[in-house]
Design a protein around this motif. Structure first.
Motif, mmCIF file in Angstrom:
data_model
loop_
_atom_site.group_PDB
_atom_site.id
_atom_site.type_symbol
_atom_site.label_atom_id
_atom_site.label_comp_id
_atom_site.label_asym_id
_atom_site.label_seq_id
_atom_site.Cartn_x
_atom_site.Cartn_y
_atom_site.Cartn_z
ATOM 1 N N LYS A 154 0.923 -1.552 0.106
ATOM 2 C CA LYS A 154 0.221 -0.049 -0.194
ATOM 3 C C LYS A 154 0.606 0.842 -0.104
ATOM 4 O O LYS A 154 1.597 1.409 0.834
ATOM 5 C CB LYS A 154 -1.054 -0.137 1.220
ATOM 6 N N GLN A 174 3.410 0.649 3.190
ATOM 7 C CA GLN A 174 2.490 -0.417 3.945
ATOM 8 C C GLN A 174 3.021 -1.925 3.226
ATOM 9 O O GLN A 174 2.760 -1.943 1.646
ATOM 10 C CB GLN A 174 1.481 -0.311 4.633
ATOM 11 N N CYS A 196 0.650 -5.622 3.569
ATOM 12 C CA CYS A 196 0.073 -6.332 4.535
ATOM 13 C C CYS A 196 -0.492 -7.633 4.534
ATOM 14 O O CYS A 196 -0.445 -8.265 3.277
ATOM 15 C CB CYS A 196 -0.895 -5.551 4.720
ATOM 16 N N CYS A 208 -0.847 -5.797 9.066
ATOM 17 C CA CYS A 208 0.191 -4.884 8.466
ATOM 18 C C CYS A 208 1.261 -5.218 8.884
ATOM 19 O O CYS A 208 1.982 -5.316 10.256
ATOM 20 C CB CYS A 208 -0.307 -3.589 8.290
ATOM 21 N N PHE A 249 6.255 -1.905 7.383
ATOM 22 C CA PHE A 249 5.942 -0.327 7.684
ATOM 23 C C PHE A 249 6.362 0.923 8.079
ATOM 24 O O PHE A 249 8.114 0.049 8.696
ATOM 25 C CB PHE A 249 4.783 0.436 8.921
#
Length: 673
Positions: A612, A644, A646, A651, A654
């Motif tokens: 993401k 991210q 996940c 998730c 990061f």
């Protein structure tokens, strides 16, 4: 059926009109299917599958003779010429049976059911034409495939078998009924078997590789002996396995087999495009049909191989195969289904070469004798030949001698082929097979983004032309109304292509359509823990195994896993887990029979994941995806600064720095099980 002395069909050929006389015309003349229409002028009183035919059998107390095939099937053509165009054989059928024709591409659900019946009765796989005899109540009493008109050393004759069955039905009806009831009970037991919930771990992946190795041809490469099929879904899965586990055997077998096929006679060395299968174990002589699904699956597998090992050879194979599909099958933005093996009534006539004619054509084009010899040697075109009557089907006979002007020579040989009429092409547009092609083109986007653009256009055309008023349809024939509603394979394969369309464009409309199709498919085809091929009156259980092409049931479950991840729907994910748990016992017992299902095991245990990030950083995420090359990783656009990674449940990575995110993902993949 109407027997007519002079039946005129007016054919529009440009501005000219030509009258064609037919001695016979039957009920198939009103059907849309090209295959059914091929039989419309047989002396057999053919009827399409439906209540009218079944009622006729009951009212007239006649047995049902069911024949299943498809328009580009060589042995279907042979049986038509030998038997169904023979007036004596036709009289035998007309007097004693109600004869029904089914196009297996139009109704794969009917075909699958009776192929299972054939297997139960004969303890081996069937094929086409499939020949079934049933009582008026549609209880099977006989199952066969191609039958010659007279007895031969390898097969009983059509006339003897059908006369025997008809006589038995007339004089010993109770005996026939007893046999029919016994077979019906066996079929009922087979089709009522439900899976039991079980569990599986990643050891089944190792067993899958072991099973494939046991059946792998180390001499000529590929799986099995003869006839030898591409088994594209097996190699596609092996490449996914390699991307997850780095198992060298998985990569080696895939690379060897795909190269052997590309260099063999199963690949059209002049124009590109793969034939359906090889009649020999060395990939030399194919069955000359070209099927859209065969080429789609091989394009996808070769594109995956390119993503692992980018070679000019693999790139050229993909490009030429796509080009051939475009040249021969693409029409108005969609792909036709298949081309025939026969040209002018002779199998392979268009594709094979006479050495003298090929040499003369090259000489007239200005090639020097030494170059001609090199080119023909390279392509395996010899005086002796490798096909019938001294003709040669081109193969790559050596990779050490690279002839000059090879592409120019191929163009000349292609023009030489043009003296023979190109085989018949079935104009039927199938949603499922076009969706397979769309997924393949998205995969080929790793070679050139123009293929992803082609894939997106193909998906859009499918939505515009085969989805009307919220209803998905199975097939389109130009100038005909949409009639056959979508089957499980249409929903599964189209949803799969839509997921790729979403990831390519980041346009959520494709994700929403895929979710809608998937939810409808669950309601229509998933009943009491069992997937069915259609929701029509005829119920046929969807196969878990990959057959001619990958299992629609498995692809649908894979779609559910993926869509659960992309939509964040944990209940949908749990539904996929439950569906997988019902079939894992079968996968564990014979892993190599279910290559596509092995992907489900990996997804279930290792997990699918999404990357993401904001629109401005999608290129960085795509780079991470390419470099990690994990097969079940998807890009998602989110309005956030943080990058991210996940799974469906959490998730786990990061970072604002893409390099750091990549490190975290690699650690996760290596430890999660």
């Amino acid at each position: 059926m109407k027997k007519i002395g002079k039946f005129l069909i007016i054919l529009l050929l440009g501005v000219n009109m030509q009258a064609v006389e037919y001695k016979y015309t039957n009920s198939l003349i009103d059907e849309d299917s090209p295959y059914l229409r091929q039989h419309a002028h047989n002396p057999v009183h053919w009827m399409p599958w439906g209540e009218e035919a079944f009622a006729k059998a009951k009212n007239e107390h006649k047995l049902i003779f069911l024949s299943i095939g498809y328009s580009t099937c060589h042995w279907c053509h042979v049986m038509e010429r030998e038997t169904f165009e023979d007036e004596k054989s036709a009289k035998l059928l007309n007097d004693n049976f109600v004869s029904i024709k089914v196009d297996r591409e139009e109704r794969p659900d009917i075909d699958k059911y009776y192929q299972d019946v054939f297997y139960l009765l004969n303890k081996k796989g069937g094929g086409w034409p499939l020949t079934i005899v049933m009582t008026p109540q549609r209880k099977v009493i006989y199952a066969g495939t191609y039958l010659p008109p007279e007895k031969r050393s390898y097969s009983p004759g059509f006339g003897d078998i059908m006369s025997f069955i008809a006589d038995k039905y007339k004089n010993s009806p109770k005996e026939i009924q007893k046999s029919a009831d016994s077979i019906e009970n066996a079929i009922s037991r087979y089709t009522s078997v439900k899976g039991e919930k079980g569990s599986v771990d990643l050891s089944v992946v190792d067993e899958f590789i072991k099973d494939v190795k046991a059946n792998y041809d180390n001499i000529y490469k590929g799986i099995g002996s003869s006839p030898k099929f591409p088994h594209a879904s097996t190699f596609d899965t092996l490449l996914d396995v390699y991307r997850v586990t780095k198992n060298q055997d998985a990569l080696k077998m895939s690379e060897e087999a795909l190269r052997a096929m590309a260099n063999g006679g199963i690949n059209d060395q002049i124009e590109g495009g793969f034939f359906r299968y090889s009649v020999d174990g060395a990939w030399t002589i194919p069955h000359f049909e070209k099927m859209l699904y065969t080429n789609a699956e091989l394009i996808q597998a070769c594109s995956k191989l390119y993503g692992i090992k980018a070679t000019d050879f693999t790139k050229e194979v993909v490009e030429k195969t796509i080009q051939n599909m475009d040249d021969r099958f693409l029409t108005d933005g969609l792909y036709r289904s298949a081309s025939d093996a026969d040209s002018e009534g002779v199998e392979g006539k268009y594709f094979v070469f006479d050495e003298k004619e090929a040499s003369l054509a090259l000489k007239k084009a200005g090639f020097k004798q030494k170059n001609i010899e090199d080119i023909l040697y390279y392509l395996g075109i010899t005086r002796v030949g490798n096909f019938e009557n001294g003709k040669s089907n081109p193969i790559v006979s050596t990779e050490e001698v690279e002839p000059k002007n090879l592409e120019k020579a191929k163009e000349i040989l292609k023009r030489l082929r043009g003296k023979v009429k190109y085989p018949f092409i079935d104009d039927k547009i199938l949603t499922s097979w076009n969706s397979l092609m769309a997924s393949a083109l998205f995969e080929a986007g790793i070679i050139d983004t123009k293929y992803s653009q082609k894939a997106l256009a193909l998906v859009q055309n499918l939505l515009e032309k085969l989805k009307k008023d919220g209803v998905l349809y199975h097939q389109l024939l130009v100038g005909k109304d949409l009639k056959v509603k979508g089957l499980l394979e249409d929903y599964a394969f189209l949803a799969d292509a839509l997921i790729s369309a979403y990831e390519y464009t980041m346009d959520k409309k494709y994700l929403n359509i895929a979710l809608d199709l998937t939810n409808k498919a669950i309601k229509k085809f998933y009943i009491n823990g069992v997937w069915y091929l259609s929701d029509m009156d005829f119920k046929s259980i969807a196969p878990l195994e990959d057959a001619s092409y990958r299992s629609a049931q498995v692809v649908m479950i894979k779609d559910i896993y993926t869509l659960a991840l992309l939509s964040g729907d944990i209940k949908l994910y749990e539904k996929a887990q439950s569906m997988l748990s019902m079939v894992v016992t079968r996968i564990k017992n014979h892993p190599s029979a279910y290559p596509e299902a092995i992907k489900l095991v990996i997804i279930s245990k290792k997990g699918a994941m999404e990357l993401k990030g904001p629109k401005s950083r999608l290129s960085e995420l795509r780079k991470i995806k390419t470099e990690i090359n994990y097969p079940y990783m998807y890009i998602v656009q989110e309005k956030q600064d943080m990058l991210q990674a996940c799974s469906i449940k959490q998730c786990f990575a990061f970072s604002k720095d893409s390099k750091e995110l990549k490190k975290q993902i690699l650690r996760y993949i290596s430890t999660y099980n």
